[in-house]
Design an enzyme around this catalytic site. Sequence first.
Site, PDB file in Angstrom:
ATOM      1  N   LEU A 206       0.818  -1.214   0.000  1.00 26.05           N
ATOM      2  CA  LEU A 206       0.000   0.000   0.000  1.00 26.05           C
ATOM      3  C   LEU A 206       0.852   1.265   0.000  1.00 26.05           C
ATOM      4  CD1 LEU A 206      -2.781  -0.995   2.570  1.00 26.05           C
ATOM      5  CD2 LEU A 206      -2.754  -1.290   0.085  1.00 26.05           C
TER       6      LEU A 206
ATOM      7  N   ASP B  96      11.660   2.536  10.478  1.00 27.03           N
ATOM      8  CA  ASP B  96      10.869   1.470  11.101  1.00 27.03           C
ATOM      9  C   ASP B  96      10.814   1.626  12.622  1.00 27.03           C
ATOM     10  OD1 ASP B  96      10.072   0.058   8.832  1.00 27.03           O
ATOM     11  OD2 ASP B  96      11.911  -1.122   8.777  1.00 27.03           O
TER      12      ASP B  96
ATOM     13  N   LYS C 213      16.920  -5.202   3.426  1.00 27.47           N
ATOM     14  CA  LYS C 213      17.204  -4.107   4.357  1.00 27.47           C
ATOM     15  C   LYS C 213      18.630  -4.108   4.902  1.00 27.47           C
ATOM     16  CE  LYS C 213      12.451  -3.438   5.956  1.00 27.47           C
ATOM     17  NZ  LYS C 213      11.553  -3.391   7.129  1.00 27.47           N
TER      18      LYS C 213
ATOM     19  N   GLY D  41      15.911  -7.512   9.281  1.00 24.30           N
ATOM     20  CA  GLY D  41      15.943  -6.060   9.235  1.00 24.30           C
ATOM     21  C   GLY D  41      14.811  -5.411  10.009  1.00 24.30           C
TER      22      GLY D  41
END
Length: 291
Positions: A19, A110, A74, A137
């Site tokens: 998304l 994150d 990552k 990651g």
Amino acid sequence: MAKDSYLVGLIGSGIGPSLSPALHEREADRQGLRYLYRLIDIDVLGVGPEVVGDLLRAARDLGFDGLNITHPCKQLVIEHLDGLAPQAAALGAVNTVVFEDGRAIGHNTDVTGFAASFARGLPDAPLENVVQLGAGGAGAAVAHATLTLGAERITVVDAMPDRATDLAAGLNRHFGVGRAAAATPDALPVLLGRADGVVHATPTGMAAHPGLPFAAELLRSELWVAEVVYRPLETELLRAARAVGCATLDGGGMAVFQAVDAFRLFTGKEPDASRMLADIAELAGVAGVRN
């Protein structure tokens, strides 16, 4: 003259349901920006994660302003970057790359993304003893966020013992001895039996990796369950957890708050998190983000 046109993308595996393009482009539209967000799926390209450096260089040469990076790239992307922001350096994982004056700089949104989502969705959750599945990651970022939120102790569980051990050692160096431990999946029955909550940070449950990360029988109503996967928004783990009465946090909030930070890095402009939370709920086809 202020820049009003941006080209960004996402590199990862099985990212077709992502998304992120819609989240970024909708917010950019509201701000009057021309903003294209492209998916660079290594599965579609038929290549392995080791080509992330080649994809990074191609994007820079083609005039991209930046890239998001997801599973399984990552950590692999780091050796191909020109510099790291402090958070990314501490984690050893990058989920956002900004191209600045011909240089590729790695960031990690994150950590702040998960912390903001957790504080919003599970504000009263006990944090004395937390179990986390996954030391990759995303796992590194989420573990840092969980300890930053005030968790007393976190046990990192991974099918690759060395990876869990390395992450736990790094967490103990950063947060203090005894704050983190490592374990293998066979220890989950004992660990979950005495934990306050569990954070799930593996790809299991994603659209391309369906299933449960551990037996549903190990869930009990006293546990809270926090999910990192957001596509789908309601994973099999969350359904099973809600069925036994667990407090839950889906991955939608983390997806939004990390996107908020990435959008800011790409454009220098401030996105509206509340609008983006409404976006992800609508895009995921639910009445509201359940966190």
